[in-house]
Every structure is written in C-alpha cells, then in structure tokens.
Scaffold this motif. Structure first.
Motif, PDB file in Angstrom:
ATOM      1  N   GLU A 118       0.822  -1.212   0.000  1.00 24.89           N
ATOM      2  CA  GLU A 118       0.000   0.000   0.000  1.00 24.89           C
ATOM      3  C   GLU A 118       0.856   1.262   0.000  1.00 24.89           C
ATOM      4  O   GLU A 118       0.490   2.272  -0.592  1.00 24.89           O
ATOM      5  N   ARG A 119       2.001   1.200   0.662  1.00 26.49           N
ATOM      6  CA  ARG A 119       2.903   2.353   0.649  1.00 26.49           C
ATOM      7  C   ARG A 119       3.435   2.580  -0.768  1.00 26.49           C
ATOM      8  O   ARG A 119       3.495   3.717  -1.260  1.00 26.49           O
ATOM      9  N   LYS A 120       3.835   1.502  -1.429  1.00 26.63           N
ATOM     10  CA  LYS A 120       4.292   1.632  -2.810  1.00 26.63           C
ATOM     11  C   LYS A 120       3.170   2.138  -3.713  1.00 26.63           C
ATOM     12  O   LYS A 120       3.388   3.007  -4.576  1.00 26.63           O
ATOM     13  N   ARG A 121       1.971   1.593  -3.533  1.00 26.04           N
ATOM     14  CA  ARG A 121       0.851   2.027  -4.357  1.00 26.04           C
ATOM     15  C   ARG A 121       0.625   3.535  -4.213  1.00 26.04           C
ATOM     16  O   ARG A 121       0.401   4.245  -5.199  1.00 26.04           O
ATOM     17  N   ALA A 122       0.684   4.022  -2.982  1.00 22.98           N
ATOM     18  CA  ALA A 122       0.494   5.454  -2.745  1.00 22.98           C
ATOM     19  C   ALA A 122       1.588   6.270  -3.415  1.00 22.98           C
ATOM     20  O   ALA A 122       1.328   7.352  -3.973  1.00 22.98           O
TER      21      ALA A 122
END
Length: 318
Positions: A118-122
C-alpha cells in the motif's frame, strides 16, 4: 575493452504453466566486462517485451522467441556507460552467488512486498498523478531492477505509454523479472502500453543520456550500491528538469541508538551475505543533500522486519 553481449528476451507468465519450463540461465564465474549499451540497443537480437507479446504468450502457453520478441523500438536511445565509472563500480561478480541471490529475491520477498504494497501504491499514485497531462511515452529507469517487484504498479497505473529501462548488475535476475513482467502485463486491465528493456549495469554508471528520464525508481537498491552519492549524481544527471526519483529503502535506525549500534555491527556480515547490502546507511539524508529541498520523504519503521524495519520512502524532484 568493450565487448558486445547478444541476448534474446523470452518470457512466460503465471497463466502459461502448460508450456515446458524454461531453464534458468547458466552462468559461470567470469571477469567483469564493460558492455556497450549502444551495441545492445542496435543489436538485432536485442529486444523489448510488451503487453501484446506477453498476452500472446500467456494465453497461448508459448515460450518461444518468435512470440516473445521483436526488434527494440524505444524513445530513449541507450549510450555507452562511462568506461572509467564502469570499471570502478561494475565490479567482478560470482555467477553462482548471483544465481542463488536472484532465486532468493524471487522466492523469499513476498512477505516484504505485501507489507509495503500500500505504501508503494500510494507512491506510484502520487508519481503518476503529476504525469497524466503530458504527451508521449514516459521514459522510466529502474536501478537495481532485480526481479521487477514494482512492475505491477507500473503496468496497472501508468497514465500513458511507458519505456522502462530495467538496469541490474546481476544477470541472473532477468529470467525471474521476465516472468513477473509477463504476469503483470497479462493481469493488468490498464490499456497503457509498457515496453521493457533489460540492461546490465550499475547505478553509478548509467547507460543513459543527460536529461533523458521522466522517472527513476529505486527500491531496496541504494543499500547495495558501492557509492550512494555517485549513484544519486547519476540519477540527477539522467533525469529531465522536473523529473522524479521515487525511492523506498531500508536505513539505519533513527529512533533506537542501541538497535542502530547492532545494525552497525552486523553490516559487514550483511554485505557479504546479501550482495553488498548495508544496514547502516542514512539514505534520506544523502538524497536530500543531492536533491536540495526538492524531496518529499519520510522515515518509518516496518513492524516484523527486524534489521530492515527502519525505512525511508518518498519522491525527489530534479
């Protein structure tokens, strides 16, 4: 000297398991050579893998070169890396250790990738949100591209066609990267075209022209480069004015001095065991030094990952 390396790119996806398994490339211990990126780019056997070929292979169950490959067509022309820098930083490698490390990265990083998904997606959402209104292909480079752990985000989220140059000094990574690429392209419902070129190289000597990249990506790579400052200066060199550097890296603890001391003590062992990986780097400080005030980054700690729990991520603008 300068030596040409001829390579043919083939790929399979997770859907195409009916196809005979493709053997991993055999590599023997050999001295480092400096390969001409220009020769690679112009070589008739030097190819890209794109969505159409990945889908063809995924659904037909075919792993032949005829289905997988076509002559390279890309916006950015590769150049010869700086020879002196290549001789300094593209050091001799042990092919057996490379194969073992590549297999480990391909099979043992799922937990980490799930934890940072999710951090990468953001990060990629922020990155691509600034690039929706541009024209032409997005020129992207990933340093230490490894098994292409970020290809799902690029394939599913890029707002326009992508020319991705995947650079890594460990040639054994490529077979795993091709598998991940084919799976990502076959699974994505994003109509955007993604072309990928695989290039042997190091971050300190990029085979790219000045001001040629819209984006450079680094995830778990700056821990292992020989010289972070040289690598970051190269990233600055190849980025266009206003281009973005997306990063996610593990670092030295900023909150626990005793834990930081442990990381310092274990770094020599980590370097030997994990392909040059350092546990004791203050990577965000160095990025801020090289990109001045144009860095939106943060320090955080990822529960459950012990020595690599302290991390930084963000986007720097050239």
């Amino acid at each position: 000297g300068i030596h040409r390396r001829r390579r043919m790119a083939t790929t399979t996806s997770s859907i195409a398991r009916a196809a005979p398994p493709r053997p991993r490339p055999h590599a023997s211990h050999r001295p480092r050579t400096v390969a001409s990126a220009t020769a690679r780019a112009n070589d008739e056997d030097y190819v890209v893998i794109d969505r159409r070929r990945a889908l063809m292979m995924a659904f037909a169950g075919c792993a032949c070169a005829a289905c997988a490959a076509s002559p390279a067509e890309a916006m950015v022309k590769l150049i010869e890396s700086d020879v002196a820098a290549s001789m300094t930083y593209d050091v001799a490698r042990d092919a057996g250790l490379d194969a073992t490390f590549a297999r480990g990265m391909a099979t043992m990083m799922n937990g980490f990738e799930s934890a940072v998904k999710e951090r990468k997606r953001a990060l990629f959402e922020r990155l691509f949100a600034t690039m929706r209104d541009g024209a032409g292909e997005l020129a992207m480079c990933e340093i230490g591209a490894g098994t292409l752990p970020n290809i799902d985000f690029i394939a599913s989220m890029a707002p326009r066609a992508v020319d991705l140059i995947a650079i890594d000094p460990n040639d054994a990574m490529r077979a795993f990267a091709e598998d991940n690429l084919a799976a990502a392209l076959a699974a994505s419902d994003n109509a955007t075209e993604v072309n990928v070129r695989f290039v042997h190289g190091v971050a300190e000597a990029l085979p790219l022209p000045d001001n040629s990249m819209d984006v450079v990506v680094s995830t778990l790579t700056l821990c292992s480069v020989v010289d972070q400052r040289v690598a970051l200066k190269e990233i600055r060199r190849v980025l266009k004015p206003g281009g973005a550097f997306l990063f996610l890296e593990h670092v030295l603890s900023e909150t626990d001095p005793k834990f930081a001391e442990l990381q310092e003590k274990l770094t020599p062992l980590q370097i030997k065991a994990a392909d040059g990986c350092h546990l004791n780097r203050r990577t965000l400080d160095v990025i801020r030094d090289e990109f001045s005030a144009h860095v939106d980054g943060e320090y955080y700690e990822l529960d459950g990952f012990w020595l690599i729990a302290p991390q930084v991520s963000g986007i720097a603008v050239a």
